[in-house]
Design an enzyme around this catalytic site. Sequence first.
Site, PDB file in Angstrom:
ATOM      1  N   ASP A  18      52.814  59.330 -72.515  1.00  0.00           N
ATOM      2  CA  ASP A  18      53.950  60.239 -72.634  1.00  0.00           C
ATOM      3  C   ASP A  18      54.807  60.044 -71.379  1.00  0.00           C
ATOM      4  O   ASP A  18      54.388  59.380 -70.428  1.00  0.00           O
ATOM      5  CB  ASP A  18      53.414  61.671 -72.730  1.00  0.00           C
ATOM      6  CG  ASP A  18      54.502  62.714 -72.742  1.00  0.00           C
ATOM      7  OD1 ASP A  18      55.474  62.552 -73.496  1.00  0.00           O
ATOM      8  OD2 ASP A  18      54.383  63.689 -71.972  1.00  0.00           O
ATOM      9  N   ASP A  20      57.684  62.795 -70.127  1.00  0.00           N
ATOM     10  CA  ASP A  20      58.042  64.059 -69.474  1.00  0.00           C
ATOM     11  C   ASP A  20      56.798  64.894 -69.196  1.00  0.00           C
ATOM     12  O   ASP A  20      56.100  65.316 -70.113  1.00  0.00           O
ATOM     13  CB  ASP A  20      59.030  64.837 -70.346  1.00  0.00           C
ATOM     14  CG  ASP A  20      60.331  64.074 -70.527  1.00  0.00           C
ATOM     15  OD1 ASP A  20      61.113  64.026 -69.570  1.00  0.00           O
ATOM     16  OD2 ASP A  20      60.546  63.500 -71.614  1.00  0.00           O
TER      17      ASP A  20
END
Length: 250
Positions: A18, A20
């Site tokens: 991922d 953020d």
Amino acid sequence: MPLTTKPLSLKINAALFDVDGTIIISQPAIAAFWRDFGKDKPYFDAEHVIHISHGWRTYDAIAKFAPDFADEEYVNKLEGEIPEKYGEHSIEVPGAVKLCNALNALPKEKWAVATSGTRDMAKKWFDILKIKRPEYFITANDVKQGKPHPEPYLKGRNGLGFPINEQDPSKSKVVVFEDAPAGIAAGKAAGCKIVGIATTFDLDFLKEKGCDIIVKNHESIRVGEYNAETDEVELIFDDYLYAKDDLLKW
């Protein structure tokens, strides 16, 4: 019983990240965006959206809470402006740049990105951190269904050549680095082990969501040797907050 062995070594075929909250701490920037977005919309509860939507695609959040503005082109434009408008609020998750650079230095592509952010925003975060983007850089623009649906992580593992192998899971060992419930659920549904990053949520919450190993950040993780014969790379966890004992059998 949780593991206590340190350092802990995992041999994996691929790693999916991922962005953020996992590579960059962008939550303050995104929170500032939501507050500005809601200023002229009395019905829009920015604080509720900030609380509930971390790990979602921005389009999905707007479609749910401000559906009149759910236009993909408009949302892409809004999100693409976040790094420039609010980027001063964002910093690297400690150790992320070093870890990504080590993965980039391997003789074979062994990592991919699968983010709920748009391509424009995610690319700008990587530019800010000066990280070379991996070949498989999957964003909100590349999937029909965002997290918690497994599509983003399935695309990542399939792209790297390690689809789910139900007959022999040991031949397709993929880990997901995540900080948010939606992404954790997506990674688990995609048949991956989850490395929980405790940047956004605490240890107990990440354990409850089913993370297999939990770290404070990336500073305690090293990339070891690549074995061309087994097509595995070693991840070494010098320290961690929690790890399931079944990782030793994986």
